[in-house]
Design an enzyme around this catalytic site. Structure first.
Site, PDB file in Angstrom:
ATOM      1  N   PHE A 167       0.854  -0.728  -0.018  1.00  0.00           N
ATOM      2  CA  PHE A 167      -0.110  -0.013   0.075  1.00  0.00           C
ATOM      3  C   PHE A 167       0.343   1.064   0.302  1.00  0.00           C
ATOM      4  CE2 PHE A 167      -2.368   2.908   3.092  1.00  0.00           C
ATOM      5  CZ  PHE A 167      -3.206   3.980   2.614  1.00  0.00           C
ATOM      6  N   ASP A 198       9.473  -7.228  -3.166  1.00  0.00           N
ATOM      7  CA  ASP A 198       8.785  -7.252  -2.716  1.00  0.00           C
ATOM      8  C   ASP A 198       8.616  -9.139  -2.533  1.00  0.00           C
ATOM      9  OD1 ASP A 198       5.932  -5.366  -1.845  1.00  0.00           O
ATOM     10  OD2 ASP A 198       5.661  -7.651  -1.908  1.00  0.00           O
ATOM     11  N   GLY A 206       0.979  -7.624  -0.392  1.00  0.00           N
ATOM     12  CA  GLY A 206       1.594  -6.606  -1.583  1.00  0.00           C
ATOM     13  C   GLY A 206       0.983  -7.109  -2.862  1.00  0.00           C
ATOM     14  N   ALA A 261       8.683  -2.540   4.050  1.00  0.00           N
ATOM     15  CA  ALA A 261       8.894  -4.310   3.705  1.00  0.00           C
ATOM     16  C   ALA A 261       8.686  -4.746   5.616  1.00  0.00           C
ATOM     17  CB  ALA A 261       9.945  -5.372   3.130  1.00  0.00           C
ATOM     18  N   TYR A 272       5.401  -6.649  17.626  1.00  0.00           N
ATOM     19  CA  TYR A 272       5.266  -5.486  16.284  1.00  0.00           C
ATOM     20  C   TYR A 272       5.643  -4.001  16.480  1.00  0.00           C
ATOM     21  CZ  TYR A 272       4.142  -2.437  13.138  1.00  0.00           C
ATOM     22  OH  TYR A 272       3.520  -1.001  11.879  1.00  0.00           O
ATOM     23  N   ASN A 295      -1.408   6.208  11.775  1.00  0.00           N
ATOM     24  CA  ASN A 295      -2.356   5.197  11.052  1.00  0.00           C
ATOM     25  C   ASN A 295      -2.380   5.951   9.426  1.00  0.00           C
ATOM     26  OD1 ASN A 295      -3.170   4.687  14.070  1.00  0.00           O
ATOM     27  ND2 ASN A 295      -4.346   3.167  12.877  1.00  0.00           N
ATOM     28  N   VAL A 312      -8.429   0.098   9.484  1.00  0.00           N
ATOM     29  CA  VAL A 312      -9.575   0.520   9.331  1.00  0.00           C
ATOM     30  C   VAL A 312     -10.349   1.409   8.810  1.00  0.00           C
ATOM     31  CG1 VAL A 312      -9.747   2.304  11.780  1.00  0.00           C
ATOM     32  CG2 VAL A 312     -11.783   0.547  11.489  1.00  0.00           C
ATOM     33  N   ARG A 372      -9.500  -5.259  20.760  1.00  0.00           N
ATOM     34  CA  ARG A 372      -8.285  -6.158  20.317  1.00  0.00           C
ATOM     35  C   ARG A 372      -6.300  -6.280  21.870  1.00  0.00           C
ATOM     36  NH1 ARG A 372      -8.240  -5.813  13.983  1.00  0.00           N
ATOM     37  NH2 ARG A 372      -6.967  -3.650  14.758  1.00  0.00           N
ATOM     38  N   ASP A 394      -4.239  -3.414  21.869  1.00  0.00           N
ATOM     39  CA  ASP A 394      -4.613  -2.480  20.814  1.00  0.00           C
ATOM     40  C   ASP A 394      -4.062  -0.969  21.691  1.00  0.00           C
ATOM     41  OD1 ASP A 394      -5.644  -1.332  18.887  1.00  0.00           O
ATOM     42  OD2 ASP A 394      -7.928  -1.011  20.034  1.00  0.00           O
TER      43      ASP A 394
HETATM   44  C1  UD2 Z   1      -1.836   0.809  12.847  1.00  0.00           C
HETATM   45  C2  UD2 Z   1      -1.417   0.058  12.109  1.00  0.00           C
HETATM   46  C3  UD2 Z   1      -0.351  -0.738  12.613  1.00  0.00           C
HETATM   47  C4  UD2 Z   1       0.481  -0.421  13.829  1.00  0.00           C
HETATM   48  C5  UD2 Z   1      -0.142   0.745  15.029  1.00  0.00           C
HETATM   49  C6  UD2 Z   1       0.678   1.977  15.469  1.00  0.00           C
HETATM   50  C7  UD2 Z   1      -2.089  -0.311  10.289  1.00  0.00           C
HETATM   51  C8  UD2 Z   1      -3.648  -1.177   9.610  1.00  0.00           C
HETATM   52  N1  UD2 Z   1      -1.940  -0.364  11.304  1.00  0.00           N
HETATM   53  O1  UD2 Z   1      -2.489  -0.506  13.634  1.00  0.00           O
HETATM   54  O2  UD2 Z   1       1.141  -0.870  12.017  1.00  0.00           O
HETATM   55  O3  UD2 Z   1       1.629   1.289  12.843  1.00  0.00           O
HETATM   56  O4  UD2 Z   1      -1.091   1.169  13.856  1.00  0.00           O
HETATM   57  O5  UD2 Z   1      -0.506   1.484  16.965  1.00  0.00           O
HETATM   58  O6  UD2 Z   1      -2.616   0.975   9.868  1.00  0.00           O
HETATM   59  N2  UD2 Z   1     -10.822  -1.289  14.706  1.00  0.00           N
HETATM   60  C9  UD2 Z   1     -11.898  -1.231  14.453  1.00  0.00           C
HETATM   61  N3  UD2 Z   1     -12.179  -2.487  13.599  1.00  0.00           N
HETATM   62  C10 UD2 Z   1     -11.774  -2.679  12.748  1.00  0.00           C
HETATM   63  C11 UD2 Z   1     -10.193  -2.519  12.692  1.00  0.00           C
HETATM   64  C12 UD2 Z   1      -9.802  -2.063  13.861  1.00  0.00           C
HETATM   65  O7  UD2 Z   1     -12.828  -0.993  15.756  1.00  0.00           O
HETATM   66  O8  UD2 Z   1     -12.551  -3.272  11.879  1.00  0.00           O
HETATM   67  C13 UD2 Z   1      -9.824  -0.648  15.262  1.00  0.00           C
HETATM   68  C14 UD2 Z   1      -9.046  -1.471  16.574  1.00  0.00           C
HETATM   69  O9  UD2 Z   1      -8.603  -1.829  17.220  1.00  0.00           O
HETATM   70  C15 UD2 Z   1      -7.913   0.143  16.179  1.00  0.00           C
HETATM   71  C16 UD2 Z   1      -8.413   0.682  15.634  1.00  0.00           C
HETATM   72  O10 UD2 Z   1      -9.640   0.364  15.304  1.00  0.00           O
HETATM   73  O11 UD2 Z   1      -8.569   0.540  17.967  1.00  0.00           O
HETATM   74  C17 UD2 Z   1      -7.528   1.257  14.352  1.00  0.00           C
HETATM   75  O12 UD2 Z   1      -7.215   0.053  14.017  1.00  0.00           O
HETATM   76  P1  UD2 Z   1      -5.905  -0.126  12.711  1.00  0.00           P
HETATM   77  O13 UD2 Z   1      -6.201  -1.707  12.735  1.00  0.00           O
HETATM   78  O14 UD2 Z   1      -6.430   0.182  11.729  1.00  0.00           O
HETATM   79  O15 UD2 Z   1      -4.672   0.026  13.122  1.00  0.00           O
HETATM   80  P2  UD2 Z   1      -3.933  -0.083  14.100  1.00  0.00           P
HETATM   81  O16 UD2 Z   1      -3.930   1.217  15.318  1.00  0.00           O
HETATM   82  O17 UD2 Z   1      -4.415  -1.377  15.189  1.00  0.00           O
END
Ligand code: UD2
Length: 314
Positions: free
Chosen positions: A15, A35, A40, A79, A146, A175, A190, A273, A276
């Site tokens: 992405f 890659d 990807g 990557a 991570y 994000n 998300v 999660r 989180d």
């Molecule tokens: C993001 C990055 C990750 C890392 C992190 C740092 C992405 C995909 N991941 O993780 O690589 O850098 O930031 O903190 O950008 N959620 C929902 N419903 C869904 C999916 C997600 O409620 O269907 C919530 C999730 O629990 C979280 C928030 O949305 O509280 C953001 O989730 P995410 O997976 O987009 O990104 P994050 O912050 O976990």
């Protein structure tokens, strides 16, 4: 501002990586993409044809790395296993890719005379520090494998700079969202998942109460931060937040996406999660002062563009 004539982008079919490859090709830089296509897609770079070189392979393969970094002045290391949840479920695998892979990229770079390596780090390193916004001088508090892996990458970058004189820059992405973000896995960003749900007229699942906050930055702004990191003398040795400094709660995000998609659907709720983070918003004073970086895309317009892409991928 320095020039980039030849660059390697690891994770360049992903992405963020593929948008970076687009921009590098547009400014006339010769780009090699490395890659393994684990997350990807070739179709993210197919439109560039033979303006770039694509090599299918893994960042843990040092023989291959030595070959592809030769002649590059800059390496953009994008990557990774990018999901916090995936690293919680399989810490060994994400460690191999994110840590061993990163060391191999740095090592091949210094052995082959690369000038600068720009590394994708993450806001995850801040963990649950309640202080907001996050500034780079806060002590890291990683909460997931991570986050530990990204922090280790930053330390390796600094050690490679000290030991071998390799210039390194670490960008702590908040994000990131935009076209090409793949919504197909439960680990997807998300915004991509919410867009897919809104477009299908289905209810999304919100983990926790939905009041957790995030700082969403449009992918093209992240690309600009990468170019500044690669070309500005003041960037060398730096660790920089890459965000907007603006905060939004997940529940409000769904309302916004619902509004733009003209659907009104109540979300479902599941427990939070593991790993989180509750609150996350960046302070971008350092990157603004050192590199002159300012995000250009407002969240709403970025969502409009992204929604248009999900409806009609181009
Ligand atoms: C993001 C990055 C990750 C890392 C992190 C740092 C992405 C995909 N991941 O993780 O690589 O850098 O930031 O903190 O950008 N959620 C929902 N419903 C869904 C999916 C997600 O409620 O269907 C919530 C999730 O629990 C979280 C928030 O949305 O509280 C953001 O989730 P995410 O997976 O987009 O990104 P994050 O912050 O976990």
């Amino acid at each position: 501002m320095g020039k980039i004539s030849r660059a390697l982008v690891t994770g360049g079919t992903g992405f963020i990586g593929s948008h970076l490859v687009d921009e590098l090709a547009a400014i006339g830089c010769r780009v090699t993409v490395l890659d393994n296509l684990s997350t990807g897609h070739r179709h993210n770079i197919d439109h560039l044809g033979d303006r770039i070189d694509f090599v299918e392979g893994d960042i843990r393969d040092d023989g291959l790395l030595n070959r592809v970094v030769k002649g590059c002045d800059v390496v953009f290391h994008q990557a990774a296993v990018v999901s916090v949840s995936q690293s919680v479920q399989d810490p060994s695998h994400s460690c191999e890719v994110n840590d061993l892979g990163t060391v191999r990229v740095l090592d091949a770079s210094r052995r082959n005379g690369v000038r600068r390596v720009v590394m994708a780090s993450s806001s995850a390193v801040y963990g649950d520090d309640p202080r907001m916004p996050k500034t780079e001088d806060m002590a890291p508090k990683p909460l997931s494998p991570y986050a530990v892996q990204k922090l280790a990458g930053e330390f390796y970058a600094s050690v490679f700079a000290g030991l071998y004189g390799l210039e390194t820059v670490c960008l702590r992405y908040f994000n990131v969202f935009g076209p090409r973000q793949d919504p197909s896995s439960p680990y997807s960003g998300v915004i991509s998942i919410f867009m897919k749900k809104a477009t299908a007229g289905e209810a999304p699942t919100i983990y926790g109460d939905g009041l957790q906050s995030r700082d969403f930055i449009y992918v093209k702004d992240v690309v600009r931060a990468n170019l500044l990191a690669a070309t500005e003398a003041a960037a060398a040795g730096g660790v920089f937040n890459v965000g907007t400094g603006e905060i939004i709660r997940i529940l409000d995000l769904w309302k916004m996406i619902g509004g733009l998609s003209k659907v009104q659907i109540d979300p479902l709720f599941d427990p939070p999660r593991a790993g989180d983070i509750r609150e996350s918003v960046s302070d971008i004073g350092r990157i603004r002062q050192a590199l002159g970086f300012r995000p250009q895309m407002a969240l709403r317009q970025g969502l409009v563009n992204t929604l248009a892409w999900y409806r009609n991928p181009a």
